[in-house]
Design a protein around this motif. Sequence first.
Motif, PDB file in Angstrom:
ATOM      1  N   UNK A 147     -19.435  34.510   9.017  1.00  0.00           N
ATOM      2  CA  UNK A 147     -18.401  33.814   8.252  1.00  0.00           C
ATOM      3  C   UNK A 147     -17.410  34.814   7.680  1.00  0.00           C
ATOM      4  N   UNK A 148     -17.917  35.965   7.244  1.00  0.00           N
ATOM      5  CA  UNK A 148     -17.062  37.074   6.831  1.00  0.00           C
ATOM      6  C   UNK A 148     -17.781  38.372   7.196  1.00  0.00           C
ATOM      7  N   UNK A 149     -17.008  39.383   7.594  1.00  0.00           N
ATOM      8  CA  UNK A 149     -17.601  40.677   7.928  1.00  0.00           C
ATOM      9  C   UNK A 149     -16.579  41.775   7.723  1.00  0.00           C
ATOM     10  N   UNK A 169     -12.487  44.575   4.775  1.00  0.00           N
ATOM     11  CA  UNK A 169     -13.860  44.308   4.337  1.00  0.00           C
ATOM     12  C   UNK A 169     -14.241  42.833   4.325  1.00  0.00           C
ATOM     13  N   UNK A 170     -13.281  41.955   4.613  1.00  0.00           N
ATOM     14  CA  UNK A 170     -13.603  40.518   4.522  1.00  0.00           C
ATOM     15  C   UNK A 170     -12.926  39.732   5.646  1.00  0.00           C
ATOM     16  N   UNK A 171     -13.118  40.196   6.880  1.00  0.00           N
ATOM     17  CA  UNK A 171     -12.541  39.488   8.029  1.00  0.00           C
ATOM     18  C   UNK A 171     -13.235  38.131   8.148  1.00  0.00           C
ATOM     19  N   UNK A 172     -12.480  37.031   8.131  1.00  0.00           N
ATOM     20  CA  UNK A 172     -13.121  35.707   8.145  1.00  0.00           C
ATOM     21  C   UNK A 172     -13.400  35.201   9.560  1.00  0.00           C
ATOM     22  N   UNK A 181     -10.919  34.673   2.390  1.00  0.00           N
ATOM     23  CA  UNK A 181     -12.094  34.044   1.780  1.00  0.00           C
ATOM     24  C   UNK A 181     -12.819  33.063   2.671  1.00  0.00           C
ATOM     25  N   UNK A 182     -12.252  32.723   3.816  1.00  0.00           N
ATOM     26  CA  UNK A 182     -12.893  31.820   4.788  1.00  0.00           C
ATOM     27  C   UNK A 182     -13.270  30.477   4.178  1.00  0.00           C
ATOM     28  N   UNK A 183     -12.483  30.056   3.182  1.00  0.00           N
ATOM     29  CA  UNK A 183     -12.843  28.821   2.497  1.00  0.00           C
ATOM     30  C   UNK A 183     -12.051  27.594   2.884  1.00  0.00           C
ATOM     31  N   UNK A 228      -7.026  27.102  11.974  1.00  0.00           N
ATOM     32  CA  UNK A 228      -7.480  27.167  13.363  1.00  0.00           C
ATOM     33  C   UNK A 228      -8.758  28.001  13.528  1.00  0.00           C
ATOM     34  N   UNK A 229      -8.844  29.125  12.794  1.00  0.00           N
ATOM     35  CA  UNK A 229     -10.026  29.975  12.912  1.00  0.00           C
ATOM     36  C   UNK A 229     -11.270  29.265  12.406  1.00  0.00           C
ATOM     37  N   UNK A 230     -11.150  28.532  11.290  1.00  0.00           N
ATOM     38  CA  UNK A 230     -12.301  27.807  10.739  1.00  0.00           C
ATOM     39  C   UNK A 230     -12.728  26.702  11.700  1.00  0.00           C
TER      40      UNK A 230
END
Length: 416
Positions: free
Chosen positions: A297-299, A320-323, A363-365, A370-372
């Motif tokens: 989800x994040x990396x 540090x937070x690629x979603x 934040x992938x929230x 499109x990515x989600x």
Amino acid sequence: MTDSNRRKGLRAASVLLGGVLVLSACSGGDSEASSGGGDSTSQAKVDEAAAKKASEAQIKITPKDGSDNASINNAAKVTVSKGTLTDVTMKTAAGTAVAGRISADKKSWSPTGQLERSTSYKITATADDSAGRTAHENASFTTVSPANSFIGNFTPEDGSTVGVGMPVSINFDKAITDKAAVQKGITVSSSSGQEVVGHWFSANRLDFRPEDYWKGGSTVTLKLNLDGVEGANGVYGVQQKTVTFKVGRNQVSVVDARTKTMKVTRDGKTVKTIPISAGGPDNKTYQGQMVISEKFKETRMDGSTVGFTKKDGKGEYDIKDVPHAMRLSNSGTFIHGNYWGAKSIFGAVNTSHGCVGLSDTKGAGDPNTPAAWFYNNTLIGDVVVVKNTGDKTVAPDNGLNGWNLGWAAWKAGSAA
């Protein structure tokens, strides 16, 4: 007779009598044996009586006493003939008890779990015959050591549901020299009836796949019967395991770096077209059929770990937070969300260091990006086909990407 003559006669009689006595003592055993007396006859009778009192139960413990390199799966066993088992105990050299079970007919016993490697065990068994006479047997053995054994770490996991491109990939912790023996101990089959063939990428890696993608909705079974198989000189397998996994719907996504779009098809029908940004002119994206092997989800993505470094040794990028990141190769190719790029690049410009970027938010929230959407609608094992990048085709062993080998070449890598 004078006294002198009488004494001489007595001495002669004594000598003669002594000879008779000595002769009698030397030959008395045979004489007495023939008449039913003497020590040997008594011992024979004692032995015969003891034999009549001994139990007829015959206990067999495997592996035999003093064995080493014993299997951790099914080597330990106790059986009895002409009797029934009444008690079996198994302990490690340190005194730890090993759980086991006597069969319903009381003819056998075996541990209920897997043994440990490099461990010494002692088994004590007791059995009675039909007359109630008791027999005992003991044995000690040592299981195979890690240095003398190998295991295969496999993917996918037991009970999982995967995409149609997911191969069975096995990575061995020791180099295999007898590939034919090891491959013979492994079977992969599909409920679809597809032919499945193994291919050795190296002495440590063996993958299995059919000619075309797995049939959607099928069940694949992996059987590892490697216990006791000698994979290299003095190195034996220890696994005895069956794994099954389900194949989900057929989803294949085609990334076109020229049109800068990704078309997502499911069971042959296009379900979504997503704008993308692939690798830029200096860092083109690999082409070919790639299988999603991991999802995060994040990396963190640090350019220095994949060769993109600046003069100071630091990575050209460190995010540090690629979603919504999904791995396509072991060398660092991902399809992932991108929140730091302008929204205008997606569908218009290829700007990445080789990954395939989709519009996203930090934040992938946000489930509406499109990515989600792609992340939430993707399985491990789904296929992403990348074309028109101008780069070379990804190596078949770079990730789970053996589909880039033709069927003839794939079969040529089999040791079966």
